[in-house]
Design a protein around this motif. Structure first.
Motif, mmCIF file in Angstrom:
data_model
loop_
_atom_site.group_PDB
_atom_site.id
_atom_site.type_symbol
_atom_site.label_atom_id
_atom_site.label_comp_id
_atom_site.label_asym_id
_atom_site.label_seq_id
_atom_site.Cartn_x
_atom_site.Cartn_y
_atom_site.Cartn_z
ATOM 1 N N ILE A 152 1.017 -1.008 0.064
ATOM 2 C CA ILE A 152 -0.138 0.000 0.082
ATOM 3 C C ILE A 152 0.904 1.347 -0.052
ATOM 4 C CG2 ILE A 152 -1.704 1.416 1.364
ATOM 5 C CD1 ILE A 152 -1.571 -2.415 2.044
ATOM 6 N N VAL A 153 0.515 2.230 -0.889
ATOM 7 C CA VAL A 153 1.266 3.677 -0.836
ATOM 8 C C VAL A 153 -0.005 4.476 -0.652
ATOM 9 C CG1 VAL A 153 2.382 5.344 -2.157
ATOM 10 C CG2 VAL A 153 2.919 2.686 -2.349
ATOM 11 N N VAL A 154 0.230 5.718 0.376
ATOM 12 C CA VAL A 154 -0.572 6.535 0.467
ATOM 13 C C VAL A 154 0.083 7.642 0.071
ATOM 14 C CG1 VAL A 154 -1.920 7.747 2.251
ATOM 15 C CG2 VAL A 154 -1.364 5.062 2.712
ATOM 16 N N MET A 155 -0.714 8.363 -1.010
ATOM 17 C CA MET A 155 -0.410 9.658 -1.648
ATOM 18 C C MET A 155 -1.228 10.696 -1.019
ATOM 19 S SD MET A 155 0.273 8.839 -5.454
ATOM 20 C CE MET A 155 1.622 7.744 -6.021
ATOM 21 N N ALA A 156 -1.042 12.030 -1.570
ATOM 22 C CA ALA A 156 -1.721 13.113 -0.952
ATOM 23 C C ALA A 156 -3.390 12.991 -1.102
ATOM 24 C CB ALA A 156 -1.360 14.410 -1.675
ATOM 25 N N GLY A 157 -4.109 13.335 -0.031
ATOM 26 C CA GLY A 157 -5.521 13.028 -0.251
ATOM 27 C C GLY A 157 -6.371 13.896 0.893
ATOM 28 N N GLY A 158 -7.432 13.813 0.804
ATOM 29 C CA GLY A 158 -8.427 14.428 1.611
ATOM 30 C C GLY A 158 -8.831 13.416 2.898
ATOM 31 N N ILE A 159 -9.978 13.793 3.400
ATOM 32 C CA ILE A 159 -10.546 13.005 4.469
ATOM 33 C C ILE A 159 -10.575 11.501 4.351
ATOM 34 C CG2 ILE A 159 -12.745 12.577 6.077
ATOM 35 C CD1 ILE A 159 -12.774 15.719 5.899
ATOM 36 N N GLY A 160 -11.133 10.996 2.809
ATOM 37 C CA GLY A 160 -11.110 9.778 2.514
ATOM 38 C C GLY A 160 -9.758 8.925 2.517
ATOM 39 N N THR A 161 -8.906 9.471 2.060
ATOM 40 C CA THR A 161 -7.611 9.295 2.056
ATOM 41 C C THR A 161 -7.100 8.897 3.532
ATOM 42 O OG1 THR A 161 -7.061 10.099 0.016
ATOM 43 C CG2 THR A 161 -5.131 9.281 1.156
ATOM 44 N N LEU A 162 -7.265 9.875 4.425
ATOM 45 C CA LEU A 162 -7.041 9.632 5.678
ATOM 46 C C LEU A 162 -7.611 8.488 6.364
ATOM 47 C CD1 LEU A 162 -4.973 10.703 7.951
ATOM 48 C CD2 LEU A 162 -6.927 12.457 8.581
ATOM 49 N N ASP A 163 -8.817 8.625 6.039
ATOM 50 C CA ASP A 163 -9.484 7.111 6.564
ATOM 51 C C ASP A 163 -9.097 5.967 6.283
ATOM 52 O OD1 ASP A 163 -12.151 5.769 7.690
ATOM 53 O OD2 ASP A 163 -12.611 5.558 5.488
ATOM 54 N N GLU A 164 -8.630 5.926 4.822
ATOM 55 C CA GLU A 164 -7.951 4.668 4.354
ATOM 56 C C GLU A 164 -6.832 4.334 5.020
ATOM 57 O OE1 GLU A 164 -10.361 5.202 0.095
ATOM 58 O OE2 GLU A 164 -8.317 6.185 0.150
ATOM 59 N N ALA A 165 -5.770 5.516 5.176
ATOM 60 C CA ALA A 165 -4.774 5.222 5.585
ATOM 61 C C ALA A 165 -4.778 4.919 7.141
ATOM 62 C CB ALA A 165 -4.022 6.639 5.636
ATOM 63 N N THR A 166 -5.521 5.289 7.889
ATOM 64 C CA THR A 166 -5.733 4.928 9.261
ATOM 65 C C THR A 166 -6.296 3.672 9.426
ATOM 66 O OG1 THR A 166 -7.719 6.348 9.501
ATOM 67 C CG2 THR A 166 -5.502 7.426 10.332
ATOM 68 N N GLU A 167 -7.286 3.270 8.655
ATOM 69 C CA GLU A 167 -7.863 1.667 8.730
ATOM 70 C C GLU A 167 -6.724 0.713 8.456
ATOM 71 O OE1 GLU A 167 -11.293 -1.145 7.201
ATOM 72 O OE2 GLU A 167 -11.696 1.306 7.679
ATOM 73 N N ILE A 168 -6.154 0.984 7.239
ATOM 74 C CA ILE A 168 -4.933 0.071 6.954
ATOM 75 C C ILE A 168 -3.876 -0.020 8.068
ATOM 76 C CG2 ILE A 168 -3.002 -0.268 5.358
ATOM 77 C CD1 ILE A 168 -5.595 -0.793 4.398
ATOM 78 N N LEU A 169 -3.456 1.048 8.670
ATOM 79 C CA LEU A 169 -2.719 1.164 9.810
ATOM 80 C C LEU A 169 -3.097 0.328 11.046
ATOM 81 C CD1 LEU A 169 -0.963 4.638 9.738
ATOM 82 C CD2 LEU A 169 0.030 2.416 8.774
ATOM 83 N N GLU A 170 -4.377 0.636 11.321
ATOM 84 C CA GLU A 170 -4.976 -0.265 12.531
ATOM 85 C C GLU A 170 -5.035 -1.581 12.359
ATOM 86 O OE1 GLU A 170 -7.077 -0.253 16.219
ATOM 87 O OE2 GLU A 170 -5.570 1.078 15.279
#
Length: 179
Positions: free
Chosen positions: A97-115
């Motif tokens: 997984i790579v997380v690039m610049a994004g808004g609330i949806g991207t932040l939600d995806e990133a935190t869920e993946i990390l959790e």
């Protein structure tokens, strides 16, 4: 390697599009598959164009209420019922997984993946691509969480911060023994 990229579907400044295009080109040239939200707009389109033009495969996972924005010329397109199913499918179809610049949806995806990774639900490498310092604040917050005992595993076991696309891809290839 199937590389999931979480990122914005918004039209963004060149300081975000140029590095995204570069990463996507490297991904495609190396023969990897882009797994992404399936949108044919904004930064999502930039990355899909770059990967496809460089010879990479495209696997999109759209969601029913955004299906009208889905890219038509993919190797595979799946339409999820809701955002939760979409995130699960994106994770299931990817090796990294790579997380690039994004808004609330991207932040939600990133935190869920990390959790999920924190709880051992996956062991896939996760890279935060810190283009133009976009994730500097998140990096500070995550380090504080680690320093103050909020993370049960070392931050370096959860996520790798890359300042550019070549570093991000090299980390993923090294982590998974791919090239």
């Amino acid at each position: 390697m199937n590389i999931c990229v979480f990122l914005s579907a918004a039209d963004l400044d060149e300081r975000y599009t140029a590095p995204a295009r570069e990463f996507a080109g490297l991904l495609g040239k190396a023969g990897h598959t882009l797994v992404w939200g399936g949108s044919d707009t904004g930064l999502m389109k930039v990355v899909a164009d770059g990967a496809q033009e460089a010879g990479g495969r495209l696997v999109g996972v759209s969601v029913d209420f955004l299906q009208h924005k889905a890219r038509p010329d993919t190797d595979e397109m799946v339409v999820a019922r809701d955002l939760a199913e979409r995130k699960a499918l994106l994770l299931a179809k990817s090796d990294a997984i790579v997380v690039m610049a994004g808004g609330i949806g991207t932040l939600d995806e990133a935190t869920e993946i990390l959790e999920l990774k924190k709880h051992g639900k996956h062991a896939k490498p996760v890279v935060l691509l810190n283009t133009a310092g976009f994730y500097d604040g998140l990096k500070i917050q995550l380090r504080r969480m680690e320093d103050e005992g909020f993370l049960p595993v070392p931050l370096t076991d959860l996520v790798f911060f890359a300042e550019d696309g070549p570093t991000a891809l090299a980390h993923l290839e090294e982590s998974l023994g791919a090239s």
